[in-house]
Motif scaffolding. Structure first.
Motif, PDB file in Angstrom:
ATOM      1  N   LEU A 173      37.561  15.550 -30.667  1.00  0.00           N
ATOM      2  CA  LEU A 173      37.668  14.188 -30.138  1.00  0.00           C
ATOM      3  C   LEU A 173      37.019  14.085 -28.767  1.00  0.00           C
ATOM      4  O   LEU A 173      36.185  13.207 -28.519  1.00  0.00           O
ATOM      5  N   LEU A 174      37.369  15.010 -27.883  1.00  0.00           N
ATOM      6  CA  LEU A 174      36.841  14.935 -26.505  1.00  0.00           C
ATOM      7  C   LEU A 174      35.354  15.238 -26.456  1.00  0.00           C
ATOM      8  O   LEU A 174      34.658  14.759 -25.556  1.00  0.00           O
ATOM      9  N   SER A 175      34.828  15.984 -27.428  1.00  0.00           N
ATOM     10  CA  SER A 175      33.393  16.285 -27.446  1.00  0.00           C
ATOM     11  C   SER A 175      32.554  15.018 -27.649  1.00  0.00           C
ATOM     12  O   SER A 175      31.372  14.993 -27.310  1.00  0.00           O
ATOM     13  N   LEU A 176      33.171  13.974 -28.187  1.00  0.00           N
ATOM     14  CA  LEU A 176      32.440  12.727 -28.424  1.00  0.00           C
ATOM     15  C   LEU A 176      32.045  12.030 -27.122  1.00  0.00           C
ATOM     16  O   LEU A 176      31.167  11.167 -27.142  1.00  0.00           O
ATOM     17  N   THR A 177      32.693  12.393 -26.030  1.00  0.00           N
ATOM     18  CA  THR A 177      32.358  11.763 -24.745  1.00  0.00           C
ATOM     19  C   THR A 177      31.319  12.543 -23.968  1.00  0.00           C
ATOM     20  O   THR A 177      30.863  12.079 -22.926  1.00  0.00           O
TER      21      THR A 177
END
Length: 180
Positions: A173-177
């Motif tokens: 999830l955080l890699s999407l930012t």
């Protein structure tokens, strides 16, 4: 960039104790988008509720969806005026609402919106998900323009999968930012 707000989008019947979404709510303070009726989901009602919550949440927003929540994201993204607020979406174990047995239980959700999503996304599927074959999950990822991650044999990627706080999912999830 401001730290993104994470919106949790459970599927049909909500996500109970032990579900990774419930763990994330407890551990990270993520916001569960509460729906009016978890047992008889109406696509229009669920989409309107998501629209309201995204509109009221300061950008950027990350969506963490499970099962029917994934189908909701695809439908909502095809109609929203607030897609620009979404930094990315983690779409876990999409439910195949076009399958005859599921479409009979969850009416009004088929067909699935197939447009590419207007934000970065990852679909996570399982080789033994009883609600969506791995081939179907891959096809949805392709249609939505999402990266696909095969989690192996983890069932419906829910509480019964024994993921706990599911740090691997949180990292996805955080890699999407991350803007490379």
């Amino acid at each position: 960039m401001k730290q993104p707000s994470v919106l949790l989008l459970p599927g049909w019947q909500n996500s109970g104790p032990g579900h990774w979404q419930s763990e994330w709510e407890r551990l990270h303070g993520d916001l569960r988008v509460q729906q009016h009726d978890w047992m008889r989901p109406l696509r229009g009602d669920w989409s309107a509720r998501l629209e309201e919550v995204v509109a009221d949440t300061q950008a950027p927003v990350l969506l963490a969806a499970h099962s029917l929540g994934c189908i909701l994201v695809a439908w909502w993204a095809a109609h929203t005026r607030h897609a620009d607020k979404v930094a990315g979406a983690l779409l876990v174990a999409p439910g195949d609402v076009e399958r005859p047995d599921l479409s009979a239980q969850i009416r009004g959700w088929a067909p699935v919106a197939r447009r590419p999503l207007p934000f970065p996304s990852v679909v996570v599927g399982s080789q033994d998900d009883p609600y969506c074959s791995p081939e179907r999950a891959r096809a949805l990822a392709e249609d939505w323009g999402a990266r696909f991650v095969d989690l192996g044999r983890r069932g419906h990627i829910n509480a019964e999968s024994g993921l706990g706080e599911w740090t691997e999912g949180r990292a996805l999830l955080l890699s999407l930012t991350n803007k490379d």
